[in-house]
Design a protein around this motif. Structure first.
Motif, PDB file in Angstrom:
ATOM      1  N   GLN A   1     -45.660   3.854  74.737  1.00 33.46           N
ATOM      2  CA  GLN A   1     -45.923   2.468  75.125  1.00 33.46           C
ATOM      3  C   GLN A   1     -44.682   1.618  74.948  1.00 33.46           C
ATOM      4  O   GLN A   1     -43.802   1.933  74.134  1.00 33.46           O
ATOM      5  CB  GLN A   1     -47.064   1.904  74.285  1.00 33.46           C
ATOM      6  N   ALA A   2     -44.630   0.552  75.709  1.00 33.70           N
ATOM      7  CA  ALA A   2     -43.514  -0.387  75.583  1.00 33.70           C
ATOM      8  C   ALA A   2     -43.393  -0.850  74.134  1.00 33.70           C
ATOM      9  O   ALA A   2     -44.396  -1.134  73.472  1.00 33.70           O
ATOM     10  CB  ALA A   2     -43.726  -1.577  76.506  1.00 33.70           C
TER      11      ALA A   2
ATOM     12  N   LEU B   1     -38.420   0.550  73.481  1.00 41.14           N
ATOM     13  CA  LEU B   1     -38.425   1.034  74.862  1.00 41.14           C
ATOM     14  C   LEU B   1     -39.153   0.071  75.784  1.00 41.14           C
ATOM     15  O   LEU B   1     -40.137  -0.575  75.399  1.00 41.14           O
ATOM     16  CB  LEU B   1     -39.061   2.418  74.921  1.00 41.14           C
ATOM     17  N   GLU B   2     -38.644  -0.002  76.991  1.00 45.66           N
ATOM     18  CA  GLU B   2     -39.171  -0.881  78.026  1.00 45.66           C
ATOM     19  C   GLU B   2     -39.577  -0.042  79.231  1.00 45.66           C
ATOM     20  O   GLU B   2     -39.032   1.052  79.436  1.00 45.66           O
ATOM     21  CB  GLU B   2     -38.090  -1.885  78.442  1.00 45.66           C
TER      22      GLU B   2
ATOM     23  N   THR C   1     -38.001   4.024  81.939  1.00 51.69           N
ATOM     24  CA  THR C   1     -38.639   5.206  82.499  1.00 51.69           C
ATOM     25  C   THR C   1     -37.693   5.936  83.443  1.00 51.69           C
ATOM     26  O   THR C   1     -37.157   5.335  84.383  1.00 51.69           O
ATOM     27  CB  THR C   1     -39.928   4.820  83.254  1.00 51.69           C
TER      28      THR C   1
ATOM     29  N   VAL D   1     -42.365   5.102  80.012  1.00 49.35           N
ATOM     30  CA  VAL D   1     -42.728   3.986  79.142  1.00 49.35           C
ATOM     31  C   VAL D   1     -43.775   3.154  79.866  1.00 49.35           C
ATOM     32  O   VAL D   1     -43.507   2.605  80.937  1.00 49.35           O
ATOM     33  CB  VAL D   1     -41.507   3.125  78.790  1.00 49.35           C
TER      34      VAL D   1
END
Length: 126
Positions: A13-14, A86-87, A91, A124
């Motif tokens: 997940q973000a 992570l954003e 990805t 993500v």
């Protein structure tokens, strides 16, 4: 023969974290630069960061600076990419690359690296 094997990708997940590994074999890598690239669908392969094996000198793309960290384990001949915060834009398929050091400037173009791993998918979700 040089072999690079990535692992550690997955779905996160973000805001989450992942650590990718790149196990290197077939050569003594003390004279090599080890780099991470990524490629999202429909986009060109882009530089993420690199480490000079001998000195540990690092370079990062602006888009990941402060969030991603590259390190190496000499005993395991392994390079790591620690990815935090992570954003969804992170990805991509992440690739490990290697090549002999040519000068003091890090290469950021993917076509300047000779050896590549098979890639590992990082997804993500928002």
């Amino acid at each position: 023969q040089v072999q690079l094997v990535e692992s550690g990708g997955g779905l996160v997940q973000a805001g989450g974290s992942l650590r990718l590994s790149c196990a290197a074999s077939g050569r003594t890598f003390s004279t090599y630069d080890m780099a991470w690239f990524r490629q999202a669908p429909g986009k060109e392969r882009e530089f993420v960061g690199a480490i000079r094996w001998s000195s540990g000198t690092l370079k990062y793309a602006d888009s990941v600076k402060g969030r991603f960290t590259i390190s190496r384990d000499n005993a395991k001949n392994t390079v790591y990419l620690q990815m935090n915060s992570l954003e969804p834009e992170d990805t991509a398929v992440y690739y490990c690359a290697a090549d002999q050091v040519s000068n003091w400037v890090f290469r950021t173009r993917w076509d300047l690296y000779e050896y590549w791993g098979q890639g590992t998918q990082v997804t993500v979700s928002s």
